[in-house]
Design a protein around this motif. Sequence first.
Motif, short mmCIF file in Angstrom:
data_model
loop_
_atom_site.label_atom_id
_atom_site.label_comp_id
_atom_site.label_asym_id
_atom_site.label_seq_id
_atom_site.Cartn_x
_atom_site.Cartn_y
_atom_site.Cartn_z
N TYR A 129 0.84 -1.20 0.00
CA TYR A 129 0.00 0.00 0.00
C TYR A 129 0.87 1.26 0.00
O TYR A 129 0.68 2.17 -0.82
CB TYR A 129 -0.90 -0.04 1.22
CG TYR A 129 -1.60 1.25 1.57
CD1 TYR A 129 -2.70 1.70 0.85
CD2 TYR A 129 -1.17 2.02 2.65
CE1 TYR A 129 -3.35 2.88 1.19
CE2 TYR A 129 -1.81 3.19 3.00
CZ TYR A 129 -2.89 3.63 2.26
OH TYR A 129 -3.54 4.80 2.62
N LEU A 130 1.85 1.32 0.91
CA LEU A 130 2.73 2.48 0.97
C LEU A 130 3.56 2.61 -0.31
O LEU A 130 3.76 3.72 -0.81
CB LEU A 130 3.65 2.38 2.18
CG LEU A 130 2.97 2.47 3.55
CD1 LEU A 130 4.00 2.25 4.66
CD2 LEU A 130 2.26 3.80 3.74
N ARG A 131 4.00 1.47 -0.82
CA ARG A 131 4.79 1.50 -2.05
C ARG A 131 4.02 2.19 -3.17
O ARG A 131 4.56 3.08 -3.86
CB ARG A 131 5.15 0.07 -2.47
CG ARG A 131 5.83 0.00 -3.83
CD ARG A 131 5.82 -1.40 -4.40
NE ARG A 131 6.38 -1.42 -5.75
CZ ARG A 131 6.27 -2.43 -6.59
NH1 ARG A 131 5.61 -3.53 -6.22
NH2 ARG A 131 6.77 -2.37 -7.81
N TRP A 132 2.76 1.80 -3.38
CA TRP A 132 2.02 2.34 -4.51
C TRP A 132 1.51 3.75 -4.27
O TRP A 132 1.35 4.52 -5.22
CB TRP A 132 0.90 1.38 -4.91
CG TRP A 132 1.49 0.21 -5.63
CD1 TRP A 132 1.73 -1.04 -5.15
CD2 TRP A 132 1.99 0.22 -6.97
NE1 TRP A 132 2.36 -1.81 -6.10
CE2 TRP A 132 2.52 -1.07 -7.24
CE3 TRP A 132 2.04 1.19 -7.99
CZ2 TRP A 132 3.09 -1.40 -8.46
CZ3 TRP A 132 2.60 0.85 -9.20
CH2 TRP A 132 3.11 -0.43 -9.43
N MET A 133 1.32 4.13 -3.02
CA MET A 133 0.98 5.53 -2.75
C MET A 133 2.17 6.42 -3.10
O MET A 133 2.01 7.48 -3.72
CB MET A 133 0.61 5.69 -1.28
CG MET A 133 -0.68 5.00 -0.87
SD MET A 133 -2.17 5.62 -1.73
CE MET A 133 -2.57 7.05 -0.75
N VAL A 134 3.37 6.00 -2.71
CA VAL A 134 4.55 6.81 -2.96
C VAL A 134 4.99 6.74 -4.42
O VAL A 134 5.49 7.72 -4.98
CB VAL A 134 5.68 6.39 -2.00
CG1 VAL A 134 6.98 7.12 -2.33
CG2 VAL A 134 5.28 6.67 -0.56
N PHE A 135 4.80 5.59 -5.06
CA PHE A 135 5.17 5.42 -6.47
C PHE A 135 4.48 6.47 -7.34
O PHE A 135 5.06 6.94 -8.34
CB PHE A 135 4.76 4.01 -6.92
CG PHE A 135 5.23 3.62 -8.29
CD1 PHE A 135 6.47 3.01 -8.47
CD2 PHE A 135 4.44 3.84 -9.41
CE1 PHE A 135 6.91 2.63 -9.73
CE2 PHE A 135 4.87 3.47 -10.68
CZ PHE A 135 6.11 2.87 -10.84
N TYR A 136 3.28 6.85 -6.96
CA TYR A 136 2.55 7.85 -7.75
C TYR A 136 3.34 9.15 -7.90
O TYR A 136 3.53 9.65 -9.01
CB TYR A 136 1.18 8.13 -7.11
CG TYR A 136 0.44 9.25 -7.79
CD1 TYR A 136 -0.30 9.01 -8.94
CD2 TYR A 136 0.52 10.56 -7.31
CE1 TYR A 136 -0.94 10.05 -9.60
CE2 TYR A 136 -0.13 11.60 -7.96
CZ TYR A 136 -0.86 11.34 -9.09
OH TYR A 136 -1.48 12.37 -9.75
N GLY A 137 3.79 9.70 -6.77
CA GLY A 137 4.49 10.98 -6.83
C GLY A 137 5.96 10.88 -7.17
O GLY A 137 6.52 11.79 -7.78
#
Length: 208
Positions: free
Chosen positions: A97-105
Amino acid sequence: MNPPKVTFFHAPQSRSRGTLALFEELGVDYDLHLLDLKAGTQRDPDYLALNPLGKVPAIRHADAMVTEQPAVMMYLADLYPEKGLAPAMGDPLRGPYLRWMVFYGSCFEPALVDHSMQRDPAPHATSPYGTWQEVLDAIVNQLTPGPWLLGERFTAADVLWGTALHWTTMFKLVPDTPPVREYIDRVRARPAMQRAEAKDAEFLARQA
């Protein structure tokens, strides 16, 4: 004593529609502060004193000012854990979850800007994202098993990515491949997402 409500700084037809949709998914009260991008109110001194880059979305909660859409969404999802939109610490899905939230920006938006402006990325060893195709392949591979970004569980990450992929495919910045289109359609079919789109259209009409 009731905890302080969140103040949400939002502009219609902007990236902050995703945060508006997240509020609808959460079903919580908040104070709305509308900004008008055409009128330039995001550059008003009072707002710049809170958010020096003048961007949306942003939220204020008690003494905390939170900017950058993934950070705003992570903050809100964690603020209301009973809503189940963020895996808790210790949950095997917390890391992805954290990976894909941060991957966005950190990867998607820089790659998207370079691609849309037809700029070559930095050399692979120094590029924050590698190549545009590598970013696209990572997203499609993650979406392909479905139905949601993390599999069977819908999270705030789907609000972020569903809204982002909707507008980027609409402007033909991201290829509208079957896995991407099917994912967007599933996200947009949710009642909360439809309420957010209707509210955003109403807010835009007020500013016309």
